[in-house]
Design a protein around this motif. Structure first.
Motif: not given
Length: 252
Positions: A138, A146-147, A135-136, A141-144, A157
């Motif tokens: 990307k 991690l969420a 995830a880190e 898309r990192r926050e996506f 969601d």
């Protein structure tokens, strides 16, 4: 003109670009990236596209990124053959407004059911450490990621994403009614139709096409886009998630 497309078969953004290239009859070399294997994060690809996403178009050595930009670019540099950009400036402005809506609503919302229903088993099999490292890595898309986490997006969601998609179908229905159809802006398909196509195909592939069951204009639009000569070569075998992930077929 030499076109090289870096893309992924199942990528909805890649499918937009393949559709326009195929509709125009433009030969192109295709580099297929495996997104789950992280091909889009390798240094040689990041040198082309620092966002670390697909697609990327190489046109005679000039690099163009972002699917919405690429399909407009193709209509500009290759105006002959089938063209998806209206000549009338008002219609052209309306098309671009619809494209912005599509990128903001269905193109973004469809990622949630896609990841929850198709990709999640892959992430659940990873260790927490490996998932976080992935995830880190990307850029866009990192926050996506991690969420979502290894447990997937929560039901809240998921329902919000489906609600945004439902509003998209309603908007499509209204646009088709206003224009007289069969396309969003009337008798001819535009880049707005190309832009929304992959999200609609993806929802059908996930078994969620019942969401537009009560919107016959949208159903006819879906039939029309699938009948377009560029559709079949765009969605070659392996382009649908059900063709790669057997658990989706079992779910359907």
């Amino acid at each position: 003109m030499v076109f090289t497309l870096y893309n992924a078969p199942q990528s909805t953004c890649s499918q937009r670009v393949r559709f326009v290239l195929n509709a125009k009859g433009l030969p192109f070399a295709e580099h297929k990236l495996d997104l789950l294997a992280g091909d889009q994060l390798k240094p040689e690809y990041l040198a082309l596209n620092p966002n670390g996403v697909v697609p990327t178009l190489d046109h005679d050595g000039s690099i163009v990124i972002d699917s919405s930009v690429i399909i407009e670019y193709l209509d500009e540099v290759v105006p002959h053959g089938e063209n998806f950009t209206p000549r009338d400036p008002v219609q052209r402005a309306q098309m671009r407004s619809l494209m912005r809506f599509i990128d903001e609503m269905p193109a973004a919302a469809v990622r949630v059911p896609t990841f929850n229903l198709a990709f999640l088993p892959r992430f659940q099999a990873m260790s927490e450490e490996d998932f976080l490292a992935m995830a880190e890595s990307k850029p866009l898309r990192r926050e996506f990621m991690l969420a979502m986490g290894r447990k997937g997006f929560p039901e809240k969601d998921m329902q919000q994403a489906l609600g945004r998609l439902a509003r998209t179908y309603e908007r499509m229905d209204a646009e088709i009614e206003r224009s007289g159809g069969p396309w969003l802006q009337g008798r001819d398909p535009t880049l707005a139709d190309v832009s929304v196509m992959p999200a609609i195909v993806r929802m059908a592939d996930l078994g969620l096409d019942s969401m537009w069951r009560d919107l016959p204009r949208v159903a006819r639009w879906f039939d029309a886009i699938r009948a377009h000569p560029a559709f079949k070569p765009t969605y070659y075998h392996g382009s649908l998630l059900t063709e790669r992930f057997p658990h989706l077929k079992e779910r359907q």
